[in-house]
Design a protein around this motif. Structure first.
Motif, PDB file in Angstrom:
ATOM      1  N   THR A 123       0.889  -1.039  -0.094  1.00 47.93           N
ATOM      2  CA  THR A 123      -0.084   0.156   0.118  1.00 47.93           C
ATOM      3  C   THR A 123       0.847   1.189  -0.012  1.00 47.93           C
ATOM      4  O   THR A 123       0.460   2.363   0.329  1.00 47.93           O
ATOM      5  CB  THR A 123      -0.803  -0.008   1.089  1.00 47.93           C
ATOM      6  OG1 THR A 123      -0.239  -0.058   2.424  1.00 47.93           O
ATOM      7  CG2 THR A 123      -2.056  -1.156   1.237  1.00 47.93           C
ATOM      8  N   ASP A 124       1.981   1.163  -0.407  1.00 49.11           N
ATOM      9  CA  ASP A 124       3.147   2.335   0.014  1.00 49.11           C
ATOM     10  C   ASP A 124       4.043   2.271  -1.206  1.00 49.11           C
ATOM     11  O   ASP A 124       4.398   1.318  -1.813  1.00 49.11           O
ATOM     12  CB  ASP A 124       3.881   2.223   1.128  1.00 49.11           C
ATOM     13  CG  ASP A 124       4.500   3.655   1.407  1.00 49.11           C
ATOM     14  OD1 ASP A 124       3.877   4.617   1.468  1.00 49.11           O
ATOM     15  OD2 ASP A 124       5.854   3.709   1.452  1.00 49.11           O
ATOM     16  N   GLY A 125       4.426   3.610  -1.704  1.00 52.72           N
ATOM     17  CA  GLY A 125       5.522   3.725  -2.753  1.00 52.72           C
ATOM     18  C   GLY A 125       5.379   2.947  -3.907  1.00 52.72           C
ATOM     19  O   GLY A 125       4.294   3.039  -4.479  1.00 52.72           O
ATOM     20  N   GLU A 126       6.440   2.589  -4.375  1.00 57.44           N
ATOM     21  CA  GLU A 126       6.341   2.048  -5.770  1.00 57.44           C
ATOM     22  C   GLU A 126       5.550   0.743  -5.968  1.00 57.44           C
ATOM     23  O   GLU A 126       5.296   0.454  -7.295  1.00 57.44           O
ATOM     24  CB  GLU A 126       8.010   1.851  -6.286  1.00 57.44           C
ATOM     25  CG  GLU A 126       8.754   0.901  -5.637  1.00 57.44           C
ATOM     26  CD  GLU A 126      10.416   0.869  -6.146  1.00 57.44           C
ATOM     27  OE1 GLU A 126      10.584   0.604  -7.136  1.00 57.44           O
ATOM     28  OE2 GLU A 126      11.025   0.913  -5.146  1.00 57.44           O
ATOM     29  N   TYR A 127       5.576   0.102  -4.905  1.00 56.45           N
ATOM     30  CA  TYR A 127       4.695  -1.242  -4.850  1.00 56.45           C
ATOM     31  C   TYR A 127       3.137  -1.063  -4.485  1.00 56.45           C
ATOM     32  O   TYR A 127       2.469  -2.090  -4.378  1.00 56.45           O
ATOM     33  CB  TYR A 127       5.309  -2.225  -4.064  1.00 56.45           C
ATOM     34  CG  TYR A 127       6.938  -2.417  -4.193  1.00 56.45           C
ATOM     35  CD1 TYR A 127       7.363  -2.636  -5.393  1.00 56.45           C
ATOM     36  CD2 TYR A 127       7.763  -2.206  -3.019  1.00 56.45           C
ATOM     37  CE1 TYR A 127       8.740  -2.745  -5.564  1.00 56.45           C
ATOM     38  CE2 TYR A 127       9.136  -2.443  -3.373  1.00 56.45           C
ATOM     39  CZ  TYR A 127       9.567  -2.334  -4.792  1.00 56.45           C
ATOM     40  OH  TYR A 127      10.826  -2.740  -4.868  1.00 56.45           O
ATOM     41  N   ASN A 128       2.626   0.181  -4.395  1.00 59.11           N
ATOM     42  CA  ASN A 128       1.487   0.502  -3.809  1.00 59.11           C
ATOM     43  C   ASN A 128       0.560  -0.211  -4.858  1.00 59.11           C
ATOM     44  O   ASN A 128       0.493   0.155  -6.169  1.00 59.11           O
ATOM     45  CB  ASN A 128       1.046   1.775  -3.916  1.00 59.11           C
ATOM     46  CG  ASN A 128      -0.226   2.448  -3.335  1.00 59.11           C
ATOM     47  OD1 ASN A 128      -1.005   1.452  -2.738  1.00 59.11           O
ATOM     48  ND2 ASN A 128      -0.594   3.395  -3.121  1.00 59.11           N
ATOM     49  N   GLY A 129      -0.449  -0.918  -4.466  1.00 59.46           N
ATOM     50  CA  GLY A 129      -1.345  -1.826  -5.405  1.00 59.46           C
ATOM     51  C   GLY A 129      -1.061  -2.857  -6.064  1.00 59.46           C
ATOM     52  O   GLY A 129      -1.637  -3.752  -6.658  1.00 59.46           O
ATOM     53  N   SER A 130       0.458  -3.087  -5.688  1.00 57.27           N
ATOM     54  CA  SER A 130       0.824  -4.699  -6.266  1.00 57.27           C
ATOM     55  C   SER A 130       0.841  -5.686  -5.216  1.00 57.27           C
ATOM     56  O   SER A 130       0.897  -5.335  -4.179  1.00 57.27           O
ATOM     57  CB  SER A 130       2.416  -4.515  -6.641  1.00 57.27           C
ATOM     58  OG  SER A 130       2.500  -3.445  -7.674  1.00 57.27           O
ATOM     59  N   THR A 131       0.774  -7.026  -5.578  1.00 54.02           N
ATOM     60  CA  THR A 131       0.473  -8.053  -4.807  1.00 54.02           C
ATOM     61  C   THR A 131       1.772  -9.138  -4.679  1.00 54.02           C
ATOM     62  O   THR A 131       2.144  -9.348  -6.036  1.00 54.02           O
ATOM     63  CB  THR A 131      -0.943  -8.672  -4.606  1.00 54.02           C
ATOM     64  OG1 THR A 131      -0.988  -9.393  -5.721  1.00 54.02           O
ATOM     65  CG2 THR A 131      -1.876  -7.514  -4.526  1.00 54.02           C
ATOM     66  N   LEU A 132       1.823  -9.796  -3.708  1.00 52.97           N
ATOM     67  CA  LEU A 132       2.599 -11.108  -3.852  1.00 52.97           C
ATOM     68  C   LEU A 132       1.707 -12.097  -3.179  1.00 52.97           C
ATOM     69  O   LEU A 132       1.090 -11.895  -2.171  1.00 52.97           O
ATOM     70  CB  LEU A 132       3.936 -10.984  -3.093  1.00 52.97           C
ATOM     71  CG  LEU A 132       5.123 -10.107  -3.849  1.00 52.97           C
ATOM     72  CD1 LEU A 132       6.258 -10.133  -3.174  1.00 52.97           C
ATOM     73  CD2 LEU A 132       5.665 -10.771  -5.203  1.00 52.97           C
ATOM     74  N   SER A 133       2.004 -13.538  -3.896  1.00 53.04           N
ATOM     75  CA  SER A 133       1.146 -14.643  -3.232  1.00 53.04           C
ATOM     76  C   SER A 133       2.009 -15.471  -2.611  1.00 53.04           C
ATOM     77  O   SER A 133       2.904 -16.034  -3.098  1.00 53.04           O
ATOM     78  CB  SER A 133       0.312 -15.096  -4.373  1.00 53.04           C
ATOM     79  OG  SER A 133      -0.640 -14.547  -5.068  1.00 53.04           O
ATOM     80  N   LEU A 134       1.833 -15.390  -1.259  1.00 55.95           N
ATOM     81  CA  LEU A 134       2.697 -16.386  -0.510  1.00 55.95           C
ATOM     82  C   LEU A 134       1.957 -17.561  -0.037  1.00 55.95           C
ATOM     83  O   LEU A 134       0.799 -17.750   0.287  1.00 55.95           O
ATOM     84  CB  LEU A 134       2.923 -15.727   0.982  1.00 55.95           C
ATOM     85  CG  LEU A 134       3.763 -16.005   2.044  1.00 55.95           C
ATOM     86  CD1 LEU A 134       5.294 -16.239   1.851  1.00 55.95           C
ATOM     87  CD2 LEU A 134       3.497 -15.605   3.374  1.00 55.95           C
ATOM     88  N   HIS A 135       2.814 -18.845  -0.301  1.00 53.49           N
ATOM     89  CA  HIS A 135       2.221 -19.899   0.391  1.00 53.49           C
ATOM     90  C   HIS A 135       3.041 -20.837   0.825  1.00 53.49           C
ATOM     91  O   HIS A 135       4.226 -21.177   0.336  1.00 53.49           O
ATOM     92  CB  HIS A 135       1.708 -20.777  -0.991  1.00 53.49           C
ATOM     93  CG  HIS A 135       0.994 -21.835  -0.793  1.00 53.49           C
ATOM     94  ND1 HIS A 135      -0.486 -21.958  -0.542  1.00 53.49           N
ATOM     95  CD2 HIS A 135       1.539 -23.220  -0.663  1.00 53.49           C
ATOM     96  CE1 HIS A 135      -0.751 -23.355  -0.106  1.00 53.49           C
ATOM     97  NE2 HIS A 135       0.336 -24.278  -0.556  1.00 53.49           N
ATOM     98  N   GLY A 136       3.060 -21.502   1.882  1.00 53.76           N
ATOM     99  CA  GLY A 136       4.029 -22.236   2.623  1.00 53.76           C
ATOM    100  C   GLY A 136       3.939 -22.878   3.736  1.00 53.76           C
ATOM    101  O   GLY A 136       2.828 -22.788   4.480  1.00 53.76           O
ATOM    102  N   TYR A 137       5.081 -23.638   4.293  1.00 54.70           N
ATOM    103  CA  TYR A 137       5.194 -24.342   5.312  1.00 54.70           C
ATOM    104  C   TYR A 137       6.003 -23.251   6.440  1.00 54.70           C
ATOM    105  O   TYR A 137       6.960 -22.951   6.372  1.00 54.70           O
ATOM    106  CB  TYR A 137       5.857 -25.518   5.148  1.00 54.70           C
ATOM    107  CG  TYR A 137       6.366 -26.272   6.564  1.00 54.70           C
ATOM    108  CD1 TYR A 137       5.502 -27.234   7.122  1.00 54.70           C
ATOM    109  CD2 TYR A 137       7.735 -26.678   6.655  1.00 54.70           C
ATOM    110  CE1 TYR A 137       5.810 -27.731   8.328  1.00 54.70           C
ATOM    111  CE2 TYR A 137       8.034 -27.515   7.639  1.00 54.70           C
ATOM    112  CZ  TYR A 137       7.140 -28.065   8.492  1.00 54.70           C
ATOM    113  OH  TYR A 137       7.720 -28.632   9.641  1.00 54.70           O
ATOM    114  N   ASN A 138       5.110 -23.279   7.713  1.00 56.20           N
ATOM    115  CA  ASN A 138       5.570 -22.449   8.769  1.00 56.20           C
ATOM    116  C   ASN A 138       5.717 -23.033  10.201  1.00 56.20           C
ATOM    117  O   ASN A 138       4.988 -22.937  10.977  1.00 56.20           O
ATOM    118  CB  ASN A 138       4.885 -21.087   8.651  1.00 56.20           C
ATOM    119  CG  ASN A 138       5.225 -20.078   9.532  1.00 56.20           C
ATOM    120  OD1 ASN A 138       6.403 -19.987  10.333  1.00 56.20           O
ATOM    121  ND2 ASN A 138       4.541 -18.748   9.791  1.00 56.20           N
TER     122      ASN A 138
END
Ligand SMILES: *[C@@H]1O[C@H](CO)[C@@H](O)[C@H](O)[C@H]1NC(C)=O
Ligand SMILES: *[C@@H]1O[C@H](CO)[C@@H](O)[C@H](O)[C@H]1NC(C)=O
Ligand SMILES: *[C@@H]1O[C@H](CO)[C@@H](O)[C@H](O)[C@H]1NC(C)=O
Ligand SMILES: *[C@@H]1O[C@H](CO)[C@@H](O)[C@H](O)[C@H]1NC(C)=O
Length: 188
Positions: A123-138
């Motif tokens: 929601t900030d700066g040059e990545y505002n509006g972009s997303t990453l999809s995280l999936h994994g074992y924690n």
């Protein structure tokens, strides 16, 4: 470049950071057909703190299901939906740069280990509006956990990468947990 183009680009920078990536089907197909073949894969590194609060008036993570009323270690069968803050530091008041919106569930009968499935919504700066999809074992008691970045949108179209997480601090009374994330992604 023509003067007009340069002026337009400066104007876009001046009106405040990232231009929203056009998302209509035609723009996406044009991007795929014309921009992608002329792009080189980029590496972007991100560093932020994932603040998960599961009780109290500031809660951002909520139980939606659990296997029975008395969970005991390894706490198998708990499901929470979260809209957690991603902040620049481990302190509760530090600046928010995005949200982690998704689900985590304890899915190991052996130890406390979460299945993580999150949209990292910047929601900030040059990545505002972009997303990453995280999936994994924690497995949360391990010092370092490695999870997959399986995709993205906006700046992060076609992303793939690696997230590493470690717990910085937690409070079992307030169920406030802070994890440090380093993310490295390949994208175009
Ligand atoms: C909720 O957040 C506010 C602002 O950060 C803080 O002042 C307050 O102490 C927090 N309340 C609880 C119950 O944690
Ligand atoms: C609840 O689930 C835990 C974990 O599987 C189990 O150890 C416990 O016996 C269950 N309690 C009840 C009341 O079913
Ligand atoms: C992020 O983008 C939204 C929507 O375009 C805009 O309203 C907001 O002001 C932007 N935030 C920042 C910090 O640039
Ligand atoms: C956890 O939070 C509670 C309520 O704010 C506080 O009283 C307690 O000292 C905290 N515990 C630790 C270990 O920080």
């Amino acid at each position: 470049m023509e003067k007009l183009t340069i002026f337009f680009m400066l104007y876009l920078i001046a009106i405040g950071g990232a231009m929203d990536t056009p998302k209509d089907p035609q723009s996406v197909q044009n991007w795929f057909a014309t921009i992608l073949p002329n792009s080189v894969e980029k590496v972007t590194k991100l560093h932020f703190f994932f603040h998960d609060i599961a009780t109290g008036k500031n809660a951002t993570a909520f139980n939606v299901a659990q296997i029975n009323s008395s969970l005991q270690p390894p706490y198998f069968g708990l499901v929470r939906v979260a809209d957690d803050a991603l902040r620049v530091a481990s302190t509760p008041e530090s600046k928010i740069i995005g949200r982690a919106q998704g689900i985590y569930a304890t899915a190991s009968l052996e130890e406390t280990a979460f299945l993580m499935t999150f949209n990292l919504v910047f929601t900030d700066g040059e990545y505002n509006g972009s997303t990453l999809s995280l999936h994994g074992y924690n497995p949360s008691a391990h010092k370092f956990r490695e999870m997959a970045i399986v995709g993205g949108s906006g700046v992060f179209r076609l992303a793939r990468g690696i997230a590493t997480a470690r717990t910085v601090w937690f409070n079992l009374t307030t169920l406030y947990f802070v994890m440090e994330y380093h993310v490295v992604v390949l994208h175009y």
